[in-house]
Write a protein that holds these residues in place. Structure first.
Motif, PDB file in Angstrom:
ATOM      1  N   ALA A  85      22.007  14.503  42.850  1.00  0.00           N
ATOM      2  CA  ALA A  85      21.080  15.009  41.626  1.00  0.00           C
ATOM      3  C   ALA A  85      20.804  13.594  40.777  1.00  0.00           C
ATOM      4  CB  ALA A  85      20.847  15.890  40.276  1.00  0.00           C
ATOM      5  N   GLY A  86      22.604  13.149  41.374  1.00  0.00           N
ATOM      6  CA  GLY A  86      23.114  11.624  40.706  1.00  0.00           C
ATOM      7  C   GLY A  86      24.421  11.649  40.060  1.00  0.00           C
ATOM      8  N   LEU A  87      24.772  10.653  39.752  1.00  0.00           N
ATOM      9  CA  LEU A  87      26.621  10.742  38.943  1.00  0.00           C
ATOM     10  C   LEU A  87      26.825  10.477  37.350  1.00  0.00           C
ATOM     11  CD1 LEU A  87      27.699   7.347  40.942  1.00  0.00           C
ATOM     12  CD2 LEU A  87      28.056   9.797  41.897  1.00  0.00           C
ATOM     13  N   SER A  88      27.719  11.541  37.218  1.00  0.00           N
ATOM     14  CA  SER A  88      28.027  11.609  35.676  1.00  0.00           C
ATOM     15  C   SER A  88      29.218  11.558  35.111  1.00  0.00           C
ATOM     16  CB  SER A  88      27.210  13.213  34.719  1.00  0.00           C
ATOM     17  OG  SER A  88      26.469  13.710  35.557  1.00  0.00           O
ATOM     18  N   PHE A  89      29.386  10.714  34.023  1.00  0.00           N
ATOM     19  CA  PHE A  89      30.593  10.598  33.381  1.00  0.00           C
ATOM     20  C   PHE A  89      30.474  10.693  31.881  1.00  0.00           C
ATOM     21  CE2 PHE A  89      29.574   6.779  36.587  1.00  0.00           C
ATOM     22  CZ  PHE A  89      30.400   7.222  37.578  1.00  0.00           C
ATOM     23  N   GLU A  90      32.121  11.589  31.727  1.00  0.00           N
ATOM     24  CA  GLU A  90      31.488  11.552  30.414  1.00  0.00           C
ATOM     25  C   GLU A  90      33.305  11.386  29.738  1.00  0.00           C
ATOM     26  OE1 GLU A  90      31.826  15.823  29.219  1.00  0.00           O
ATOM     27  OE2 GLU A  90      29.592  15.793  29.078  1.00  0.00           O
ATOM     28  N   ARG A  91      33.153  10.624  28.613  1.00  0.00           N
ATOM     29  CA  ARG A  91      34.393   9.937  27.416  1.00  0.00           C
ATOM     30  C   ARG A  91      34.167  10.659  26.559  1.00  0.00           C
ATOM     31  NH1 ARG A  91      37.408   5.273  29.935  1.00  0.00           N
ATOM     32  NH2 ARG A  91      37.311   6.104  32.647  1.00  0.00           N
ATOM     33  N   VAL A  92      35.569  10.733  25.646  1.00  0.00           N
ATOM     34  CA  VAL A  92      35.236  10.669  24.118  1.00  0.00           C
ATOM     35  C   VAL A  92      35.923   9.432  24.220  1.00  0.00           C
ATOM     36  CG1 VAL A  92      36.513  11.857  22.467  1.00  0.00           C
ATOM     37  CG2 VAL A  92      36.093  13.903  24.067  1.00  0.00           C
ATOM     38  N   PHE A  93      35.217   9.023  22.922  1.00  0.00           N
ATOM     39  CA  PHE A  93      35.746   7.526  22.185  1.00  0.00           C
ATOM     40  C   PHE A  93      36.209   7.557  20.550  1.00  0.00           C
ATOM     41  CE2 PHE A  93      32.187   5.273  25.036  1.00  0.00           C
ATOM     42  CZ  PHE A  93      33.529   5.048  26.084  1.00  0.00           C
ATOM     43  N   ASP A  94      36.668   6.727  20.326  1.00  0.00           N
ATOM     44  CA  ASP A  94      37.576   7.072  18.785  1.00  0.00           C
ATOM     45  C   ASP A  94      37.100   6.146  18.239  1.00  0.00           C
ATOM     46  OD1 ASP A  94      39.446   7.519  16.739  1.00  0.00           O
ATOM     47  OD2 ASP A  94      40.472   6.515  17.804  1.00  0.00           O
TER      48      ASP A  94
END
Length: 154
Positions: free
Chosen positions: A10-19
């Motif tokens: 289905a694709g690629l996913s990336f998650e981050r929490v930015f400050d």
């Protein structure tokens, strides 16, 4: 800062929490003066004079990424499909055929949950070396928005 990657058909996913708050992250993703600080993997750069961005549906998003060692260049050509400040950006990459969707969600303490989803991902983009390079771009963005959110100036 947490990060995760999912790889599926289905694709690629990336998650981050930015400050940093979503408004600042969105500005960094849509202004050449900010993009030039992080819009290339480690070992490469994106000269500000080669970034052309018109963040509106139908608007262009073009960059030139330069290898800092060899001087080799890689041009990107995209068209925005959706722009909703400061929560989402969607563009279609003409050079790769990929569609990229970024969503920014406000979190407590002035932080942002950054989610990027790529569809129609070419095999070359899925290669571990290219995935690792892309993650360094996200690392550079995380460092840059943290710097700006905590008293730094461009």
């Amino acid at each position: 800062m947490g990060s995760s990657t999912r790889n599926s058909e289905a694709g690629l996913s990336f998650e981050r929490v930015f400050d940093a708050p979503p408004e600042l992250v969105f500005a960094c993703l849509t202004q050449p003066g900010h993009l030039s600080h992080f819009w290339a993997p480690l070992g490469a750069s994106a000269p500000v004079e080669e970034i052309h961005i018109d963040p509106r549906p139908g608007g262009r998003f073009e960059t030139l990424i330069v290898n800092d060692t060899s001087g080799a260049t890689y041009a990107t050509r995209s068209v925005f499909l959706e722009v909703q400040a400061p929560t989402s950006l969607v563009w279609h990459e003409e050079h790769s055929g990929m569609t990229v969707r970024i969503t920014l969600s406000a979190l407590p303490e002035g932080k942002t949950l950054f989610h990027l989803h790529q569809t129609n991902v070419p095999d070359i983009v899925r290669q571990p070396r290219n995935q690792a390079g892309f993650k360094t771009t996200l690392d550079k963005l995380a460092d840059y928005v943290h710097y700006l959110a905590h008293g730094g100036h461009q």
